[in-house]
Design a protein around this motif. Structure first.
Motif, short mmCIF file in Angstrom:
data_model
loop_
_atom_site.label_atom_id
_atom_site.label_comp_id
_atom_site.label_asym_id
_atom_site.label_seq_id
_atom_site.Cartn_x
_atom_site.Cartn_y
_atom_site.Cartn_z
N THR A 52 0.88 -12.48 3.81
CA THR A 52 1.33 -12.92 5.13
C THR A 52 1.39 -14.44 5.18
O THR A 52 0.94 -15.13 4.26
CB THR A 52 0.39 -12.42 6.23
N ASN A 53 1.94 -14.96 6.29
CA ASN A 53 2.00 -16.41 6.43
C ASN A 53 0.64 -17.03 6.69
O ASN A 53 0.52 -18.26 6.70
CB ASN A 53 3.00 -16.81 7.52
N SER A 54 -0.37 -16.21 6.92
CA SER A 54 -1.73 -16.70 7.01
C SER A 54 -2.45 -16.62 5.66
O SER A 54 -3.65 -16.86 5.59
CB SER A 54 -2.52 -15.91 8.06
N ARG A 55 -1.73 -16.25 4.62
CA ARG A 55 -2.22 -16.18 3.25
C ARG A 55 -3.11 -14.98 2.97
O ARG A 55 -3.76 -14.90 1.92
CB ARG A 55 -2.93 -17.47 2.85
N SER A 56 -3.14 -14.05 3.89
CA SER A 56 -3.84 -12.81 3.63
C SER A 56 -3.05 -11.97 2.63
O SER A 56 -1.82 -11.90 2.68
CB SER A 56 -4.03 -12.03 4.93
N THR A 57 -3.75 -11.34 1.70
CA THR A 57 -3.10 -10.54 0.67
C THR A 57 -3.65 -9.13 0.64
O THR A 57 -4.78 -8.87 1.06
CB THR A 57 -3.25 -11.17 -0.72
N ASN A 58 -2.85 -8.23 0.10
CA ASN A 58 -3.23 -6.85 -0.03
C ASN A 58 -2.60 -6.30 -1.30
O ASN A 58 -1.42 -6.56 -1.57
CB ASN A 58 -2.77 -6.04 1.19
N TYR A 59 -3.37 -5.54 -2.07
CA TYR A 59 -2.89 -5.00 -3.34
C TYR A 59 -3.14 -3.51 -3.42
O TYR A 59 -4.13 -3.00 -2.89
CB TYR A 59 -3.60 -5.66 -4.52
N ALA A 60 -2.26 -2.83 -4.12
CA ALA A 60 -2.52 -1.45 -4.46
C ALA A 60 -3.70 -1.38 -5.41
O ALA A 60 -3.90 -2.27 -6.25
CB ALA A 60 -1.29 -0.82 -5.12
N ASP A 61 -4.49 -0.33 -5.29
CA ASP A 61 -5.67 -0.20 -6.14
C ASP A 61 -5.30 -0.23 -7.62
O ASP A 61 -6.06 -0.75 -8.45
CB ASP A 61 -6.41 1.09 -5.82
N PHE A 67 -2.51 -8.07 -11.04
CA PHE A 67 -1.35 -8.70 -10.41
C PHE A 67 -1.81 -9.72 -9.38
O PHE A 67 -2.85 -9.55 -8.73
CB PHE A 67 -0.49 -7.66 -9.70
N THR A 68 -1.01 -10.77 -9.21
CA THR A 68 -1.30 -11.81 -8.23
C THR A 68 -0.03 -12.16 -7.48
O THR A 68 0.98 -12.53 -8.09
CB THR A 68 -1.86 -13.08 -8.88
N ILE A 69 -0.08 -12.07 -6.15
CA ILE A 69 1.05 -12.44 -5.33
C ILE A 69 0.79 -13.84 -4.74
O ILE A 69 -0.33 -14.17 -4.38
CB ILE A 69 1.31 -11.41 -4.21
N SER A 70 1.84 -14.65 -4.67
CA SER A 70 1.72 -15.98 -4.12
C SER A 70 3.05 -16.38 -3.49
O SER A 70 4.08 -15.74 -3.74
CB SER A 70 1.31 -17.00 -5.18
N GLY A 71 3.04 -17.44 -2.69
CA GLY A 71 4.24 -17.87 -2.02
C GLY A 71 4.41 -19.37 -2.04
O GLY A 71 3.43 -20.12 -2.20
N ASP A 72 5.63 -19.81 -1.89
CA ASP A 72 5.99 -21.21 -1.79
C ASP A 72 6.72 -21.38 -0.47
O ASP A 72 7.89 -21.00 -0.35
CB ASP A 72 6.86 -21.63 -2.96
#
Length: 121
Positions: A52-61, A67-72
């Motif tokens: 999210t735009n608040s930098r909260s992340t969620n991953y499948a188990d 895996f790592t999700i990130s944004g620019d």
């Protein structure tokens, strides 16, 4: 009519790594969140990771710790780094955005067309 632009898929050996990217074309978007989904043959599309735009992340188990999700924010781009890939990660990966354009209308989902990730044994 907007389609997200995905790149980075390919063929990799088990244990290898790939980095996917997803860019929002043009401007005027207010983005609440972005994420990645995947669909393997004979399976339903499933959530892999989201941010999210608040930098909260969620991953499948099944991908936690690998895996790592990130944004620019400046580029309106989201990335998915995939490490320690397994054959069961083989799927078409789809990028998703939840947002709105031109500060008008309802928030909605936008999707990319998918990029193939194939992990060989």
């Amino acid at each position: 009519q907007v389609q997200l632009v995905e790149s980075g898929g390919g063929l990799v050996q088990a244990g290898g790594s790939l980095r996917l990217s997803c860019a929002v074309p043009g401007g005027g978007f207010t983005i609440n969140g972005m994420g990645w989904y995947r669909q393997a043959p004979r399976n339903q599309r499933e959530l892999v990771a989201e941010i999210t735009n608040s930098r909260s992340t969620n991953y499948a188990d099944s991908v936690k710790g690998r895996f790592t999700i990130s944004g620019d924010n400046a580029k309106n781009t989201v990335y998915l780094r995939m490490d320690s890939l397994k054959p069961e990660d083989t799927a078409v990966y789809y990028c998703r955005m939840y947002g709105r354009r031109w500060q008008t209308g309802p928030y909605r989902e936008y999707w990319g067309q998918g990029t193939q990730v194939t992990v060989s044994s």
